[in-house]
Motif scaffolding. Structure first.
Motif, PDB file in Angstrom:
ATOM      1  N   UNK A   1       0.820  -1.189   0.000  1.00 49.00           N
ATOM      2  CA  UNK A   1       0.000   0.000   0.000  1.00 49.00           C
ATOM      3  C   UNK A   1       0.870   1.262   0.000  1.00 49.00           C
ATOM      4  N   UNK A   2       1.935   1.272   0.809  1.00 50.02           N
ATOM      5  CA  UNK A   2       2.804   2.447   0.889  1.00 50.02           C
ATOM      6  C   UNK A   2       3.459   2.722  -0.459  1.00 50.02           C
ATOM      7  N   UNK A   3       3.914   1.675  -1.144  1.00 50.57           N
ATOM      8  CA  UNK A   3       4.559   1.862  -2.437  1.00 50.57           C
ATOM      9  C   UNK A   3       3.562   2.373  -3.463  1.00 50.57           C
ATOM     10  N   UNK A  11      -1.303  11.358  -5.832  1.00 48.55           N
ATOM     11  CA  UNK A  11      -1.186  11.304  -4.370  1.00 48.55           C
ATOM     12  C   UNK A  11       0.255  11.359  -3.879  1.00 48.55           C
ATOM     13  N   UNK A  12       1.157  10.728  -4.624  1.00 48.01           N
ATOM     14  CA  UNK A  12       2.528  10.543  -4.160  1.00 48.01           C
ATOM     15  C   UNK A  12       3.337  11.797  -3.964  1.00 48.01           C
ATOM     16  N   UNK A  13       2.833  12.928  -4.409  1.00 48.90           N
ATOM     17  CA  UNK A  13       3.578  14.181  -4.290  1.00 48.90           C
ATOM     18  C   UNK A  13       3.185  15.011  -3.069  1.00 48.90           C
ATOM     19  N   UNK A  20       2.407   9.381   5.635  1.00 52.51           N
ATOM     20  CA  UNK A  20       1.686   8.130   5.886  1.00 52.51           C
ATOM     21  C   UNK A  20       2.471   6.952   5.324  1.00 52.51           C
ATOM     22  N   UNK A  21       2.942   7.088   4.092  1.00 56.89           N
ATOM     23  CA  UNK A  21       3.712   6.009   3.459  1.00 56.89           C
ATOM     24  C   UNK A  21       4.990   5.742   4.251  1.00 56.89           C
ATOM     25  N   UNK A  40      12.055   4.138   1.864  1.00 57.48           N
ATOM     26  CA  UNK A  40      12.042   5.000   3.041  1.00 57.48           C
ATOM     27  C   UNK A  40      13.315   5.844   3.090  1.00 57.48           C
ATOM     28  N   UNK A  41      14.444   5.250   2.736  1.00 56.61           N
ATOM     29  CA  UNK A  41      15.696   6.002   2.697  1.00 56.61           C
ATOM     30  C   UNK A  41      15.627   7.174   1.748  1.00 56.61           C
TER      31      UNK A  41
END
Length: 117
Positions: A1-3, A11-13, A20-21, A40-41
């Motif tokens: 879901x996070x990816x 949404x990703x921007x 949340x991700x 995450x890094x």
């Protein structure tokens, strides 16, 4: 879901979605899931204002790069080219690793680095 959230163009921007991700990726990254460490890094290195978060992001990228994640290798190579982290030997190492896995971006950057001494 996070990816999926991060990869979503719309949404990703947004900062809230990235936050949340990031929370969703934290536990898998701590458990050694390479893709979670890599994503995450990158998120921490680029989207956080905190020096501590950027250091954690850098370490997560190193772990993912050592595990063979091409995107993490490329990202580390790019970070080591930046003035605040400038270590061209390390940049070259990680960019060569990424290029060996087919990263055309890494190959392009390698062409612009000064020659080895």
């Amino acid at each position: 879901m996070a990816l999926w959230l991060l990869d979503s163009q719309r949404l990703g921007q947004t900062k809230s979605v990235k936050r949340i991700a990031g929370r969703m990726l934290k536990q898998p990254a701590l458990e050694g899931v390479v893709e979670a460490q890599s994503r995450l890094g990158r998120l921490l290195c680029h989207d956080c204002d905190s020096q501590r978060d950027r250091r954690i992001g850098f370490e997560l990228l190193r772990q993912a790069a050592r595990a063979g994640d091409r995107q993490a290798q490329l990202e580390l190579g790019q970070l080591y080219c930046q003035p605040q982290h400038r270590e061209l030997a390390k940049a070259r190492h990680w960019l060569e690793q990424a290029a060996a896995q087919g990263s055309t971006e890494a190959s392009r950057i390698l062409q612009h680095l000064p020659p080895k001494r």
